[in-house]
Design a protein around this motif. Structure first.
Motif, PDB file in Angstrom:
ATOM      1  N   ASP A  24       0.837  -1.210   0.000  1.00  0.00           N
ATOM      2  CA  ASP A  24       0.000   0.000   0.000  1.00  0.00           C
ATOM      3  C   ASP A  24       0.865   1.251   0.000  1.00  0.00           C
ATOM      4  N   THR A  25       1.958   1.226   0.738  1.00  0.00           N
ATOM      5  CA  THR A  25       2.871   2.364   0.774  1.00  0.00           C
ATOM      6  C   THR A  25       3.590   2.531  -0.562  1.00  0.00           C
ATOM      7  N   ILE A  26       3.915   1.410  -1.185  1.00  0.00           N
ATOM      8  CA  ILE A  26       4.690   1.451  -2.428  1.00  0.00           C
ATOM      9  C   ILE A  26       3.829   1.861  -3.619  1.00  0.00           C
ATOM     10  N   VAL A  27       2.687   1.200  -3.804  1.00  0.00           N
ATOM     11  CA  VAL A  27       1.885   1.431  -5.008  1.00  0.00           C
ATOM     12  C   VAL A  27       0.556   2.112  -4.728  1.00  0.00           C
ATOM     13  N   GLY A  28       0.272   2.399  -3.464  1.00  0.00           N
ATOM     14  CA  GLY A  28      -1.007   3.021  -3.131  1.00  0.00           C
ATOM     15  C   GLY A  28      -2.080   1.970  -2.930  1.00  0.00           C
ATOM     16  N   SER A  29      -3.266   2.431  -2.642  1.00  0.00           N
ATOM     17  CA  SER A  29      -4.359   1.503  -2.342  1.00  0.00           C
ATOM     18  C   SER A  29      -4.860   0.766  -3.576  1.00  0.00           C
ATOM     19  N   ASP A  30      -4.514   1.256  -4.766  1.00  0.00           N
ATOM     20  CA  ASP A  30      -4.892   0.577  -6.001  1.00  0.00           C
ATOM     21  C   ASP A  30      -3.824  -0.463  -6.337  1.00  0.00           C
ATOM     22  N   ARG A  31      -3.993  -1.668  -5.847  1.00  0.00           N
ATOM     23  CA  ARG A  31      -2.994  -2.722  -6.045  1.00  0.00           C
ATOM     24  C   ARG A  31      -3.116  -3.303  -7.438  1.00  0.00           C
ATOM     25  N   THR A  32      -2.516  -2.628  -8.364  1.00  0.00           N
ATOM     26  CA  THR A  32      -2.518  -3.089  -9.751  1.00  0.00           C
ATOM     27  C   THR A  32      -1.494  -4.197  -9.921  1.00  0.00           C
ATOM     28  N   ALA A  33      -1.300  -4.618 -11.132  1.00  0.00           N
ATOM     29  CA  ALA A  33      -0.307  -5.645 -11.435  1.00  0.00           C
ATOM     30  C   ALA A  33       1.096  -5.194 -11.027  1.00  0.00           C
ATOM     31  N   LEU A  34       1.317  -3.894 -10.887  1.00  0.00           N
ATOM     32  CA  LEU A  34       2.629  -3.405 -10.484  1.00  0.00           C
ATOM     33  C   LEU A  34       3.044  -4.009  -9.150  1.00  0.00           C
ATOM     34  N   GLY A  35       2.118  -4.112  -8.220  1.00  0.00           N
ATOM     35  CA  GLY A  35       2.441  -4.711  -6.926  1.00  0.00           C
ATOM     36  C   GLY A  35       2.912  -6.144  -7.063  1.00  0.00           C
ATOM     37  N   ASP A  36       2.224  -6.924  -7.876  1.00  0.00           N
ATOM     38  CA  ASP A  36       2.633  -8.317  -8.120  1.00  0.00           C
ATOM     39  C   ASP A  36       4.001  -8.374  -8.786  1.00  0.00           C
ATOM     40  N   ASP A  37       4.238  -7.462  -9.740  1.00  0.00           N
ATOM     41  CA  ASP A  37       5.524  -7.425 -10.432  1.00  0.00           C
ATOM     42  C   ASP A  37       6.659  -7.109  -9.463  1.00  0.00           C
ATOM     43  N   ILE A  38       6.429  -6.171  -8.555  1.00  0.00           N
ATOM     44  CA  ILE A  38       7.458  -5.794  -7.581  1.00  0.00           C
ATOM     45  C   ILE A  38       7.798  -6.980  -6.692  1.00  0.00           C
ATOM     46  N   VAL A  39       6.796  -7.658  -6.178  1.00  0.00           N
ATOM     47  CA  VAL A  39       7.039  -8.809  -5.304  1.00  0.00           C
ATOM     48  C   VAL A  39       7.806  -9.898  -6.060  1.00  0.00           C
ATOM     49  N   LEU A  40       7.420 -10.181  -7.287  1.00  0.00           N
ATOM     50  CA  LEU A  40       8.105 -11.208  -8.075  1.00  0.00           C
ATOM     51  C   LEU A  40       9.558 -10.826  -8.326  1.00  0.00           C
ATOM     52  N   ILE A  41       9.808  -9.580  -8.685  1.00  0.00           N
ATOM     53  CA  ILE A  41      11.177  -9.160  -8.982  1.00  0.00           C
ATOM     54  C   ILE A  41      12.033  -9.157  -7.722  1.00  0.00           C
ATOM     55  N   VAL A  42      11.485  -8.728  -6.593  1.00  0.00           N
ATOM     56  CA  VAL A  42      12.226  -8.822  -5.331  1.00  0.00           C
ATOM     57  C   VAL A  42      12.624 -10.267  -5.086  1.00  0.00           C
ATOM     58  N   SER A  43      11.697 -11.172  -5.276  1.00  0.00           N
ATOM     59  CA  SER A  43      11.974 -12.590  -5.063  1.00  0.00           C
ATOM     60  C   SER A  43      13.084 -13.085  -5.987  1.00  0.00           C
ATOM     61  N   GLU A  44      13.014 -12.723  -7.253  1.00  0.00           N
ATOM     62  CA  GLU A  44      14.029 -13.154  -8.222  1.00  0.00           C
ATOM     63  C   GLU A  44      15.406 -12.593  -7.880  1.00  0.00           C
TER      64      GLU A  44
END
Length: 125
Positions: A24-44
């Motif tokens: 929510d802090t990173i992408v705001g309350s609108d959890r678009t695909a960007l949030g999923d992309d960030i989590v995946l890239i952090v993991s990679e």
């Protein structure tokens, strides 16, 4: 926001939890695909650091109105290089995923280690 993880097998999962709790802090309350992309890239990126033998992994996420930057810094030798993984390869797709999902990515050398940065530019509506 920043976090430090030991370079062990728990680091990727711990980094995903750290980022997911702060989406929510990173992408705001609108959890678009960007949030999923960030989590995946952090993991990679954190997985790559663990596989490279990092003792310590630093994660930094910076978000503002114009961009989101994810930086993973480690103390491991080696240089990340994207490669074409074969159908039966069990690894080697991480940087290709990053190239596809992020707007840009880069690597900066340190002594020892490196920082890999993935960046997304926020689209103006």
């Amino acid at each position: 926001m920043r976090a430090r993880f030991p370079g062990d097998l728990h680091a990727p999962a711990n980094a995903r939890v750290f980022v997911t709790k702060r989406l929510d802090t990173i992408v705001g309350s609108d959890r678009t695909a960007l949030g999923d992309d960030i989590v995946l890239i952090v993991s990679e990126l954190v997985t790559n650091s663990v596989r490279a033998g990092a003792a310590t992994i630093d994660l930094q996420v910076h978000a503002d109105a114009e961009r989101v930057d994810v930086r993973v810094t480690d103390d491991a030798a080696g240089w990340p290089t994207a490669r074409a993984a074969g159908v039966h390869d069990q690894g080697g797709r991480g940087l290709s995923i990053i190239e596809h999902l992020a707007d840009s990515w880069s690597t900066t050398a340190h002594d020892p280690g490196k920082t890999v940065t993935a960046t997304w530019f926020r689209r103006r509506k």
